[in-house]
Design an enzyme around this catalytic site. Sequence first.
Site, PDB file in Angstrom:
ATOM      1  N   TYR A   1      -0.791  -0.588  10.272  1.00 20.44           N
ATOM      2  CA  TYR A   1      -1.022  -0.933   8.862  1.00 20.44           C
ATOM      3  C   TYR A   1       0.144  -0.434   8.001  1.00 20.44           C
ATOM      4  CZ  TYR A   1      -3.349  -1.407   4.341  1.00 20.44           C
ATOM      5  OH  TYR A   1      -3.658  -1.753   3.045  1.00 20.44           O
TER       6      TYR A   1
ATOM      7  N   SER B   1       0.858  -1.190   0.000  1.00 18.81           N
ATOM      8  CA  SER B   1       0.000   0.000   0.000  1.00 18.81           C
ATOM      9  C   SER B   1       0.892   1.237   0.000  1.00 18.81           C
ATOM     10  CB  SER B   1      -0.897   0.010   1.245  1.00 18.81           C
ATOM     11  OG  SER B   1      -1.538   1.265   1.414  1.00 18.81           O
TER      12      SER B   1
END
Length: 254
Positions: free
Chosen positions: A149, A139
């Site tokens: 994350y 990501s």
Amino acid sequence: MPKTALVTGASSGLGAEYARRLAARGADVVLVARDSAALEAVAAQIRERHGVRAEIITADLTTPRQRAKVERRLTEPDRPIEVLVNNAGFGLPLDFERNDIEDEARHLALHVEAPMRLMHAALGPMLSRGHGRIVNVASVAAYTPRSTYGAAKRWVVEFSRWANAAYAPRGVTVTAVCPGFTHTNFHERMGLPPGKEGVSDWLWLDASDVVSQSLRDAARGKAVSIPSIRWKAITAVARVLPASVSAAVGRRGR
């Protein structure tokens, strides 16, 4: 023998799109996710449209015994896997101190331990054949401080960069894919309905575009694929911003 691709998180979103796109190119596919009904629906669509084999493996990749089923499939000598797409993942709220620590541990296991173990299982057979391709979905959060994350996705990027340098000369390429905000059900699964993510429309990408460009980059042997000119620019700026500034920006969109 037709080439076979194994895709994790294949029941929806980017995973399903990778499976469809690879099947359209003539590859048989092995679809992995926790939801067997959703997997079978994707598999049936692929069989009907593309006339290839579509196998399903129902597995929670954070559970050792279930993950082992996928590892065994990656090492079967009579049914080799040519392409591995590590895509399975989920998001958590950014307030680490409020999150259940067991949820955080599962989050880390799925985003770091699972792709590491599946890569390890796949690499042996791929290297012995002298060819193979591994795609790890990361990501753009890897370039922005964004709780656990972003940290997990940074690991994916750095490990993929090293692995590509180490194994590409031996015929196996490894590519980390870093999409920005992409229209899938990822955010809805976090409880955020469409339009409520706090992100401008121009920042959103289509899943089909992300998959198409990332597969082109993987075919070229790129270690990192950022499938959008605008997100390439954003990540370039994010790398030089102070952590306090980029972390504040990163709180937009969940």
